[in-house]
Design an enzyme around this catalytic site. Sequence first.
Site, short mmCIF file in Angstrom:
data_model
loop_
_atom_site.label_atom_id
_atom_site.label_comp_id
_atom_site.label_asym_id
_atom_site.label_seq_id
_atom_site.Cartn_x
_atom_site.Cartn_y
_atom_site.Cartn_z
N ARG A 25 101.12 52.99 -3.81
CA ARG A 25 99.97 53.48 -3.39
C ARG A 25 98.86 53.29 -4.55
O ARG A 25 97.92 52.75 -4.21
CB ARG A 25 100.38 54.95 -3.26
CG ARG A 25 101.15 55.37 -2.17
CD ARG A 25 101.44 56.92 -1.98
NE ARG A 25 102.03 57.36 -0.76
CZ ARG A 25 102.52 58.57 -0.85
NH1 ARG A 25 102.91 59.20 -2.02
NH2 ARG A 25 102.94 59.00 0.32
N HIS A 68 108.34 62.13 -9.36
CA HIS A 68 107.67 61.99 -7.87
C HIS A 68 106.94 63.29 -7.61
O HIS A 68 107.56 63.90 -6.66
CB HIS A 68 108.65 61.41 -7.09
CG HIS A 68 108.08 61.30 -5.72
ND1 HIS A 68 106.93 60.55 -5.26
CD2 HIS A 68 108.37 61.66 -4.34
CE1 HIS A 68 106.76 60.33 -3.95
NE2 HIS A 68 107.69 60.96 -3.48
N ARG A 118 106.97 69.59 -3.79
CA ARG A 118 108.34 69.00 -3.70
C ARG A 118 109.54 69.85 -4.54
O ARG A 118 110.54 69.96 -3.98
CB ARG A 118 108.37 67.51 -4.37
CG ARG A 118 107.68 66.49 -3.45
CD ARG A 118 107.38 64.96 -4.02
NE ARG A 118 106.51 64.18 -3.04
CZ ARG A 118 105.27 63.89 -3.45
NH1 ARG A 118 104.47 64.86 -4.40
NH2 ARG A 118 104.78 63.17 -2.75
N ASP A 130 104.84 55.83 -5.20
CA ASP A 130 103.25 56.04 -6.00
C ASP A 130 102.89 54.80 -6.50
O ASP A 130 101.64 54.67 -6.41
CB ASP A 130 103.88 57.04 -6.88
CG ASP A 130 104.54 58.35 -6.36
OD1 ASP A 130 104.09 59.30 -6.00
OD2 ASP A 130 105.95 58.24 -6.39
#
Length: 319
Positions: free
Chosen positions: A155, A179, A92, A152
């Site tokens: 998850r 993130h 990212r 996250d």
Amino acid sequence: MVYGDKTTRVVVIGTGFVGSSYAFSLINQNIADELVLIDLNKEKAEGDAMDLNHGLPFGSPMKIWAGDYADCKTADIVVITAGANQQPGETRLDLIEKNAKIFKIIVGSVMDSGFSGIFIVATNPVDILSYATWKYSGLPMERVIGSGTILDTARFRFLLSQYFDIDVRNIHGYILGEHGDTELPVWSQTRIGSELIDRYIERYKPEAKKADLDEIFVNVRDAAYHIIERKGATHYAIAMGLKRLTRAILRNEHSILTVSTYLKGEYDLEDLYIGVPAIVSMSGVEKVIEIDLNEEERQKLHHSAQVLKDAMRPVFHNK
């Protein structure tokens, strides 16, 4: 929904995988009255608006159209999902420079409309682009919110629910930090029901192994890589996370969500956006919640913050 005489409007900038999935989630939730789609590819936005409108007989009442930046003036929320996508093998943080340039144009165009609502940022790297949006917009920090580690955390709770065979709604735990690759689980405060996870394991699942829990976190952290390898993009779950954040704002829920928000001394960190639990309402981020971290967790959070600061220094000249 209409609160008093106010018609609520959400503008989505970027109708790619995430933006279109988010728009679809909204028409099933009866959250907003108006939905505006903006994309550099005007025909794509028009096609999405047509497709979504054709589903309204089966969904919630809403006015949907492909618009332009002038429509942001009276918007309650502008959600930015536009930008370069993460490619296989790319982190990212690799996206910083190209997306920062895109955001300078987007945010400037939104603010030129007279917009005074709340920005939600979903484009990666979300923490740095949330900071960019705050800088470029000139809005108060509480009205620029990144999706942070909301996905996250989801998850994390899902994988724990599978491991313990417990309803995911009874798993309470957080992922903090970037993130991305330096995020961290707060094991010391993770609960199953009202029991701290260590105590729960001791009483109800003594066969559980630390290696299993470590693997769960690795699968949380690396989930995007696995999904991108298989289908090219992640978009359904983050769309649902954005929908949840939108609802918390428009319905003034005062919900605690792990968003990317500006820190000014909380967790002994300052001048950055990073994923932490915060109270979210119609005013944006009301308050950062400082949960108790053990020393290892505190060090990992500070490491994550330093990685973000180092990564954005060339773009924003932070010290």
